[in-house]
Scaffold this motif. Structure first.
Motif, mmCIF file in Angstrom:
data_model
loop_
_atom_site.group_PDB
_atom_site.id
_atom_site.type_symbol
_atom_site.label_atom_id
_atom_site.label_comp_id
_atom_site.label_asym_id
_atom_site.label_seq_id
_atom_site.Cartn_x
_atom_site.Cartn_y
_atom_site.Cartn_z
ATOM 1 N N LEU A 1 -0.068 -3.216 4.511
ATOM 2 C CA LEU A 1 -0.034 -3.351 3.056
ATOM 3 C C LEU A 1 -1.441 -3.254 2.467
ATOM 4 C CD1 LEU A 1 1.623 -3.799 0.538
ATOM 5 C CD2 LEU A 1 1.631 -6.243 1.037
ATOM 6 N N ILE A 2 -2.411 -3.883 3.098
ATOM 7 C CA ILE A 2 -3.799 -3.813 2.636
ATOM 8 C C ILE A 2 -4.297 -2.370 2.683
ATOM 9 C CG2 ILE A 2 -6.169 -4.472 3.249
ATOM 10 C CD1 ILE A 2 -4.858 -7.233 4.095
ATOM 11 N N GLN A 3 -3.978 -1.656 3.748
ATOM 12 C CA GLN A 3 -4.375 -0.244 3.848
ATOM 13 C C GLN A 3 -3.719 0.582 2.753
ATOM 14 O OE1 GLN A 3 -3.286 0.655 7.890
ATOM 15 N NE2 GLN A 3 -5.140 -0.268 8.720
ATOM 16 N N TRP A 4 -2.444 0.347 2.483
ATOM 17 C CA TRP A 4 -1.743 1.070 1.421
ATOM 18 C C TRP A 4 -2.380 0.815 0.064
ATOM 19 C CZ3 TRP A 4 4.181 0.013 2.460
ATOM 20 C CH2 TRP A 4 4.596 0.777 3.551
ATOM 21 N N ILE A 5 -2.713 -0.445 -0.206
ATOM 22 C CA ILE A 5 -3.305 -0.793 -1.497
ATOM 23 C C ILE A 5 -4.656 -0.111 -1.670
ATOM 24 C CG2 ILE A 5 -4.283 -2.681 -2.870
ATOM 25 C CD1 ILE A 5 -2.032 -4.462 -1.596
ATOM 26 N N ALA A 6 -5.491 -0.164 -0.639
ATOM 27 C CA ALA A 6 -6.806 0.492 -0.717
ATOM 28 C C ALA A 6 -6.644 1.985 -0.962
ATOM 29 C CB ALA A 6 -7.600 0.231 0.558
#
Length: 123
Positions: free
Chosen positions: A95-100
């Protein structure tokens, strides 16, 4: 400082909106009157400072912090929901990778305050 991250709320848990939607539908089977409270969130307890540093690395940005991490946080315990419906499909790291990626791709945002730093539950 203007763009500092307040780490007073030192810990949090998150959930991808797709998982939140799926879990919300699953909970309909357990609807009761009076209503039952069912917490749904991700399984991981994340550290604010570490997640912000990860975003900084992924987005090639400096991260500045203010405040000191408190020893407690407003977290949800979703263990009952996970036992009943299963773990979320998207973990925090993904999720963090997607947001970035979304932000770096100029994806739209609502530009609304999150009140993430609020510690008294009043938003």
């Amino acid at each position: 400082c203007g763009y500092c991250i307040d780490v007073s709320m030192g810990y949090f848990n998150i959930l991808w909106q797709g998982d939140a939607n799926a879990l919300s539908l699953c909970t309909l089977a357990d609807a009761e009157s009076p209503a039952r409270r069912i917490n749904v969130t991700g399984a991981e307890i994340l550290k604010t400072r570490e997640v912000c540093e990860t975003f900084g690395e992924l987005m090639d940005k400096s991260v500045l912090f203010t405040g000191t991490e408190s020893q407690d946080a407003l977290l949800n315990d979703a263990s009952w929901a996970m036992d009943r419906y299963g773990a979320p499909m998207v973990n925090a790291e993904r999720l963090i990778q997607w947001i970035a990626h979304w932000i770096l791709s100029d994806g739209s945002t609502l530009a609304k305050p999150t009140h993430f730093e609020v510690r008294d539950g009043v938003y």
